[in-house]
Design an enzyme around this catalytic site. Sequence first.
Site, short mmCIF file in Angstrom:
data_model
loop_
_atom_site.label_atom_id
_atom_site.label_comp_id
_atom_site.label_asym_id
_atom_site.label_seq_id
_atom_site.Cartn_x
_atom_site.Cartn_y
_atom_site.Cartn_z
N LYS A 37 23.51 -8.47 -1.24
CA LYS A 37 24.94 -8.67 -1.03
C LYS A 37 25.63 -9.01 -2.34
CE LYS A 37 26.02 -10.49 2.89
NZ LYS A 37 25.59 -11.60 3.74
N ARG A 106 27.58 -17.36 2.18
CA ARG A 106 26.79 -16.37 2.91
C ARG A 106 25.49 -16.08 2.18
NH1 ARG A 106 30.58 -11.37 3.88
NH2 ARG A 106 29.49 -11.17 5.86
N GLY A 115 20.93 -10.30 10.48
CA GLY A 115 20.96 -11.34 11.50
C GLY A 115 19.94 -12.45 11.32
N MET A 117 19.57 -14.53 8.57
CA MET A 117 19.88 -15.66 7.72
C MET A 117 21.29 -16.16 7.99
SD MET A 117 17.19 -15.41 5.35
CE MET A 117 18.01 -15.88 3.88
N ARG A 350 26.56 -2.01 1.41
CA ARG A 350 25.15 -1.79 1.05
C ARG A 350 24.79 -0.39 1.48
NH1 ARG A 350 23.31 -5.91 5.62
NH2 ARG A 350 23.85 -4.59 7.36
N HIS A 466 -10.54 -3.08 16.02
CA HIS A 466 -11.27 -1.81 16.15
C HIS A 466 -10.40 -0.77 16.86
CE1 HIS A 466 -14.03 1.04 18.17
NE2 HIS A 466 -14.68 0.98 17.01
N ARG A 607 -17.87 11.62 8.35
CA ARG A 607 -18.82 10.60 8.80
C ARG A 607 -19.83 11.29 9.72
NH1 ARG A 607 -13.86 7.28 9.15
NH2 ARG A 607 -14.12 5.37 7.92
N ARG A 662 -20.93 12.45 4.28
CA ARG A 662 -21.56 11.17 3.98
C ARG A 662 -22.82 11.00 4.82
NH1 ARG A 662 -18.56 5.66 5.34
NH2 ARG A 662 -19.21 6.20 7.43
N GLU A 794 -18.01 0.98 -2.61
CA GLU A 794 -17.46 0.13 -1.56
C GLU A 794 -18.05 -1.28 -1.56
OE1 GLU A 794 -18.13 1.95 2.29
OE2 GLU A 794 -20.09 2.70 1.74
N SER A 813 -16.13 7.97 -4.46
CA SER A 813 -15.07 7.85 -3.46
C SER A 813 -15.01 6.39 -3.04
CB SER A 813 -15.37 8.74 -2.26
OG SER A 813 -14.36 8.56 -1.29
N GLY A 815 -14.61 3.40 -0.84
CA GLY A 815 -14.57 3.04 0.58
C GLY A 815 -13.84 1.70 0.66
N ASN A 817 -12.36 0.21 2.96
CA ASN A 817 -12.55 -0.67 4.12
C ASN A 817 -13.63 -1.69 3.79
OD1 ASN A 817 -10.82 1.11 5.40
ND2 ASN A 817 -12.47 2.26 6.38
N CYS A 881 -11.48 7.10 0.47
CA CYS A 881 -11.57 7.57 1.84
C CYS A 881 -11.47 6.44 2.86
CB CYS A 881 -12.84 8.39 2.05
SG CYS A 881 -14.34 7.44 1.77
N TYR A 901 -7.77 12.27 -5.59
CA TYR A 901 -7.29 12.55 -4.24
C TYR A 901 -7.37 11.32 -3.35
CZ TYR A 901 -12.19 12.70 -2.76
OH TYR A 901 -13.49 12.36 -2.50
C1 PEP Z 1 -14.92 2.47 3.89
O1 PEP Z 1 -15.70 1.52 3.88
O2 PEP Z 1 -13.79 2.43 3.39
C2 PEP Z 1 -15.30 3.72 4.53
C3 PEP Z 1 -14.56 4.80 4.45
O3 PEP Z 1 -16.45 3.69 5.26
P1 PEP Z 1 -16.51 3.13 6.76
O4 PEP Z 1 -15.13 2.74 7.16
O5 PEP Z 1 -17.06 4.25 7.56
O6 PEP Z 1 -17.43 1.99 6.58
MG MG Z 2 -17.77 1.92 4.39
#
Ligand code: PEP
Ligand code: MG
Length: 931
Positions: A37, A106, A115, A117, A350, A466, A607, A662, A794, A813, A815, A817, A881, A901
């Site tokens: 603002k 304000r 809305g 603040m 804005r 999950h 996978r 994999r 990973e 690659s 991982g 996760n 990935c 990628y």
């Molecule tokens: C990861 O760990 O990012 C991965 C792609 O493998 P997964 O999720 O299958 O363990």
């Molecule tokens: Mg993994």
Amino acid sequence: MSHPAGVSPDTPDRAARAFVHEFSEGSKEQKRLLGGKGANLAEMTNLGLPVPPGFTISTEACRYYLAEGHEPPGLADEVDRHLARLEAERGKRLGAREDPLLVSVRSGAMYSMPGMMDTVLDIGLHDGSVAGLAAESGDERFAWDSYRRLIQMFGKTVLGIDGGLFDAALDRAKRDRGVRSDLGLGVEDLRELVAEHKAIVRDRSGREFPQDAREQVDMAVRAVFESWNTDRARAYRRQERIPHDLGTAVNVMAMVYGNLGPDSGTGVAFTRDPATGRPGVYGDYLRDAQGEDVVAGIRNTVPLQELEDIDKHSYDELMRIMARLEGHYKDLCDIEFTIERGKLWMLQTRVGKRTAAAAFRMAAQLVDDGVIDLDEALRRVTGAQLAQLMFPQFDRRSGITAFAHGVPASPGAAVGAVVFDSAEAVARDADGERVILVRQETSPDDLPGMLAADGILTSRGGKTSHAAVVARGMGKTCVVGAEDIAIDLERRRFTGPGVEVGEGDVISVDGTTGAVYRGEIAVVPSPVMRDLESGRDGEAGRGAEGAAGGAGEEPGADGESGVVHAVRRLMRHADDVRRLAVHANADTPEDAARARRFGAHGIGLCRTEHMFLGERRRYVEDLILAESQQQRDKALEALLPLQRDDFTGILEAMDGLPVTIRLIDPPLHEFLPDLTGLAVKVAVARERGAPDAGDLRLLQAVRKQHEQNPMLGLRGVRLGLVVPGLVAMQVRAVAEAAVARTRAGGTPRPEIMVPLVGGVEELELLRTEIDAVLADVRAAAGVDVPIAVGTMIELPRAALTAGRIATVAEFFSFGTNDLTQTTWGFSRDDVEGAFFPAYLDKGVFTVSPFEALDEEGVGRLIEIAVAEGRAARPGLVIGVCGEHGGDPSSVRFFDQAGLDYVSCSPYRVPVARLEAGRSAVTASEGGSDTR
Ligand code: PEP
Ligand code: MG
């Protein structure tokens, strides 16, 4: 981001820094310091538009206040100086008995939080100045009306009194007077109302309404600072991924009055329709009112067009200013204005929020109009908006109300019969029935049911449980954590507030809002999805240009075809400018084909574990239970042709493009029966006589395989090293599939990826075995298909020793996760439901690190691994990935980190393509935020 001299928030020299800035000193680029603002008020002031004078207290002052619990030293003096300047400019004194200056206070943060603040108007009125305001304006009613508004707003926002008490007093006054609107109240009524409001303040706060104007200002400023941390503000920021540490700015502005009679009023306007992007006059106007009345809906507003009849002069000026603002911002502007006795004042502007469809349409249209170029158009749309356009939605006109709400985990609209387990879902799906899988939580065992279901509903878990993660990966509608429902598996039913739903009953699940309805609600399919899936947009549509033009879609600004056309156009540009390639995570030929239609240039993660489920489980059981090499070989031999067929199908669907396969990753016990169930079965059999010998052996094996922390147990590369023959079978299947595809005239490009490597020695050992099998197949077939062997990164140790690993791995690659799990030490499936909500609330992070990459920690490991990997092996191909490969903000990080990628689920491929394009055009520009 540029800052005026000496006020960069990063300047360590606090003493030299000003916390307060005149509107004339700022610009629209300074949102971080002045809030949205304040920055836009400054911009309008400098454009010479009629903005009431004022100043902005910076977000920095707020951050100081929130950290230290008191205002920064010197702030009071600065505010004094700026108030004095404002007084001089207006020729009035704050809170004076005669002709008092009134101000509004304000809030305004960097990102707009509608809305969320606080705002207080008419500050400076008190028992002494109200008469002065009456005399000066010649309107006693106006003065008392302003005073009652001040006490009400101040009481509610500054003193924290329940606003309903003031509303009730106002309603009572209207009732007593027999009038429907506040405009029907006279001076005496308002005087009485002021007395009542003051009594409410006294009763509820234990203090008198402050009669000192400067004290009112200070208290209001403090309240705005504190409103940054209210529950609703925090909740909003969590939802919008706005960091909790930005703080808000405070704007102090000379009041102009829209409640000075019928030639005054206040309104809001958009320079275009925010729902469609169509240019035109959109807005509402309310006569004889102050700003808050419009949103509060206390009286009916009139369409902005009617202002032309009410006050043509102001209307014409407003139209000129709106055109000027749109031309200046080159975008949809959202405006607040007030007319005080025929004089127009601009109170705010804005770049306006818009629907996803409008964002795309408008961006494309502004390109057509020659206002912006395609790069800028790309900056103005987001992957999240594209995702919204891709999901089918319920027809909101249906009017049915939801009986439960959960966390909207994966958008979309699903209708189907309730089922409570995977087997039932699969059975009904096979009969052609649409089903919704309802579980307390899901586990990998539910995968077949999740695949079969149209939607998933769980009563527990969060956005990254999950169910949520898997459903998003599948592009399947999912609502999780609907805590209002209680599932009674025994009786095959669940209960919710006022409802009981049995197996087979139809429900509708809205993954965009989290709502759950009884019965069937009509679904409207997404035309954007249909178009993207047809592969006619951008990358996938190259060479099919004729088809795109001839598909019956008339490119136009409105309607569905307008959105489709706009999306197509921006996707095309994203593909043209992006450096980052987009692959897909796919493990079936169908998914591979779909990913390709969505524009994926390969499979970044295939996978292989689901290939060991269902019928094939028994071979894994045999493998684990084998007591001799011969028995083991038999199980592996049975698996080999099945695996070969799996890979042949996938390589065919992705012919000519890389397919990264994999090796099996999860612990083998995931393929064995559940320990408790099996133990019960054996115990019951024992009661009745003798348990089955096979069951006994299996139980022993399950017990042996049991792990306390399977995530950190016998999985990934470790499996390959300790279960003889397993990896060799998989590698042979890949190589033989490649040979078969080559013989069939295809161009297979398989790659083999080893999961969960922590040290180069593990990879070396496994590579020896892999290379031997590849050489063997090559020699036997007489066909040479090059198959690169690489690894996932990973584990933190892998990232930190990436230089050594790269001497053995031909590609990397990430991982992310597992890398996130192991970097933070979080077990994803355990922590998300358990304490992530508290962590998010306490601001440990703004967004789950499983959703958006933790750039500071996990990102640092990635940067190290990229640098050291490429130093050891120049040109090393590196991708990602994990789930983050399809997350809009993470895609940008991966691009900037130099990855080749990103790989994500097929449904997120278009989003990743768009975000990769956005990253390319914002990298050069220094970042653009469309939030
Ligand atoms: C990861 O760990 O990012 C991965 C792609 O493998 P997964 O999720 O299958 O363990
Ligand atoms: Mg993994």
